[in-house]
Write a protein that holds these residues in place. Structure first.
Motif, PDB file in Angstrom:
ATOM      1  N   THR A 107     -14.674  61.671 -27.878  1.00 32.18           N
ATOM      2  CA  THR A 107     -13.511  62.486 -27.128  1.00 32.18           C
ATOM      3  C   THR A 107     -14.554  63.416 -26.157  1.00 32.18           C
ATOM      4  O   THR A 107     -15.350  63.857 -26.470  1.00 32.18           O
ATOM      5  N   THR A 108     -14.031  63.511 -25.013  1.00 33.58           N
ATOM      6  CA  THR A 108     -14.458  64.345 -24.182  1.00 33.58           C
ATOM      7  C   THR A 108     -13.787  65.337 -23.258  1.00 33.58           C
ATOM      8  O   THR A 108     -12.543  65.141 -23.267  1.00 33.58           O
ATOM      9  N   HIS A 109     -14.023  66.444 -23.255  1.00 30.05           N
ATOM     10  CA  HIS A 109     -13.585  67.588 -22.431  1.00 30.05           C
ATOM     11  C   HIS A 109     -14.367  68.047 -21.397  1.00 30.05           C
ATOM     12  O   HIS A 109     -15.262  68.101 -21.433  1.00 30.05           O
ATOM     13  N   LEU A 162      -9.815  64.785 -22.372  1.00 27.25           N
ATOM     14  CA  LEU A 162      -9.109  66.004 -22.184  1.00 27.25           C
ATOM     15  C   LEU A 162      -9.681  66.657 -20.720  1.00 27.25           C
ATOM     16  O   LEU A 162     -10.786  67.052 -20.704  1.00 27.25           O
ATOM     17  N   SER A 216      -9.421  69.169 -17.579  1.00 24.27           N
ATOM     18  CA  SER A 216      -8.995  70.495 -16.808  1.00 24.27           C
ATOM     19  C   SER A 216      -8.182  69.932 -15.670  1.00 24.27           C
ATOM     20  O   SER A 216      -9.037  68.929 -14.764  1.00 24.27           O
ATOM     21  N   GLY A 223     -10.777  75.892 -24.359  1.00 25.25           N
ATOM     22  CA  GLY A 223     -11.505  75.230 -23.742  1.00 25.25           C
ATOM     23  C   GLY A 223     -12.300  75.846 -22.505  1.00 25.25           C
ATOM     24  O   GLY A 223     -12.985  75.311 -21.941  1.00 25.25           O
ATOM     25  N   SER A 264     -17.608  72.271 -21.098  1.00 27.09           N
ATOM     26  CA  SER A 264     -17.612  70.637 -21.237  1.00 27.09           C
ATOM     27  C   SER A 264     -18.422  70.157 -22.217  1.00 27.09           C
ATOM     28  O   SER A 264     -19.431  70.576 -22.510  1.00 27.09           O
ATOM     29  N   ILE A 272     -11.019  71.002 -29.753  1.00 28.02           N
ATOM     30  CA  ILE A 272     -10.277  69.467 -29.354  1.00 28.02           C
ATOM     31  C   ILE A 272      -8.735  69.710 -29.913  1.00 28.02           C
ATOM     32  O   ILE A 272      -7.772  69.717 -29.254  1.00 28.02           O
ATOM     33  N   LEU A 282      -7.192  72.268 -27.488  1.00 31.76           N
ATOM     34  CA  LEU A 282      -6.974  71.335 -26.004  1.00 31.76           C
ATOM     35  C   LEU A 282      -5.641  70.583 -26.491  1.00 31.76           C
ATOM     36  O   LEU A 282      -4.907  70.383 -25.298  1.00 31.76           O
ATOM     37  N   GLN A 283      -5.810  69.856 -27.271  1.00 31.58           N
ATOM     38  CA  GLN A 283      -4.756  68.987 -27.615  1.00 31.58           C
ATOM     39  C   GLN A 283      -3.328  69.814 -27.596  1.00 31.58           C
ATOM     40  O   GLN A 283      -2.334  69.060 -27.071  1.00 31.58           O
ATOM     41  N   ALA A 306      -2.414  70.453 -23.810  1.00 32.66           N
ATOM     42  CA  ALA A 306      -2.557  69.404 -22.787  1.00 32.66           C
ATOM     43  C   ALA A 306      -1.279  68.743 -22.756  1.00 32.66           C
ATOM     44  O   ALA A 306      -0.353  68.769 -23.536  1.00 32.66           O
TER      45      ALA A 306
END
Length: 299
Positions: free
Chosen positions: A122-124, A179, A181, A225, A230, A273, A276-277, A280
């Motif tokens: 899982t990456t932001h 995820l 930006s 976030g 990141s 996370i 952010l979810q 998003a």
């Protein structure tokens, strides 16, 4: 390399837990086993380390390991050694990235080992598209920004490495959640036509069952976030024959990287996370937005 990486990390984490419970420092452990503190640290971090079975047994004595813990440690050690032999026979003991080592920051091979072993990521991302999703032209543009004097040959070598990393996307058992930006869509490290191509690829690859891409738009207001920056959370499959393999949070900087395994730190990133979810766009709305911005670049 995936198997040996996970085996070494499981072994290293088990030894670290034993040392901590025994209230011993890495320096004291190194002195007792007639090696260095750094060797103990590397061993516990799951990195390639020169240590003998006799030294390991000496460490277990130093930690006053009970019979069960001692047996588990030796079983894990045997697994690491057998996997290392198998890797050597297959010619991949140093990983597919070894031929490109001169193009990598010193910290990055360790990350690539983890990426190759991860079952789920899982990456932001706040600035750029993650490397696993970059098109060749987008990657070329980043390489030129990063190293203005880079040769064409070295650029293409970096492209080859990226393409080899991206083979993971074709593995049905590998799951990638991204995820992004909205800034990632708007930042222009490359020409408009390259950006259009990159965004079309994001929309296309997001249709795969094992890949989720969601945009965090500018207009959602304040969210976690913005302050956590990141990061990438890597999670691993844990066969019943091994102790639980802890997840890792990876944060890359301009001149180095951080790797977090502590449970409280991992939990903080899981909370981020979730936050952010919650803000998003859905996957479908994300594709609509990505294609709209791609159309703007192509105009």
């Amino acid at each position: 390399m995936a198997g040996s990486t996970v085996s070494r990390r499981a072994f290293g984490n088990f030894l670290r837990d034993m040392r901590t419970r025994a209230n011993k420092t890495a320096l004291a452990a190194g002195l007792h086993a007639e090696t260095s503190r750094m060797t103990i640290v590397r061993l516990e971090d799951g990195l390639l380390t020169k240590i003998t079975t006799m030294q390991l047994k000496s460490l277990l004595d130093f930690y006053e390991a009970d019979e069960s813990s001692r047996s588990t440690a030796l079983d894990l050690w045997q697994e690491v050694r057998e996997q290392a032999k198998a890797d050597k026979l297959q010619g991949n003991s140093k990983g597919f990235w070894q031929p490109y080592a001169d193009q990598l920051p010193s910290h990055f091979p360790h990350y690539l080992r983890l990426e190759a072993a991860a079952a789920r990521m899982t990456t932001h991302q706040l600035v750029l598209v993650h490397g696993l999703l970059q098109t060749s032209d987008y990657r070329r543009a980043i390489a030129k920004l990063d190293t203005p004097s880079i040769s064409r040959v070295d650029i293409e070598r970096r492209i080859e490495l990226t393409e080899r990393r991206q083979a993971r996307l074709d593995e049905p058992d590998f799951r990638l959640e991204v995820l992004l930006s909205e800034a990632v869509l708007r930042n222009q490290p490359a020409d408009p036509d390259v950006m259009a191509g990159q965004l079309h690829w994001l929309a296309e690859v997001s249709e795969r069952d094992n890949i989720s891409i969601r945009i965090v738009p500018f207009d959602v207001g304040p969210h976690r976030g913005l302050v956590i920056q990141s990061f990438t959370l890597l999670e691993f499959t844990n066969p019943e024959s091994r102790p639980a393999e802890p997840p890792v949070v990876y944060l890359e900087g301009a001149v180095g990287a951080l790797y977090h395994e502590r449970a409280d730190v991992i939990e903080r990133y899981r909370e981020a996370i979730n936050a952010l979810q919650a803000v998003a766009l859905s996957e479908a709305d994300t594709r609509t937005m990505v294609l709209r911005v791609a159309k703007e670049y192509a105009a």
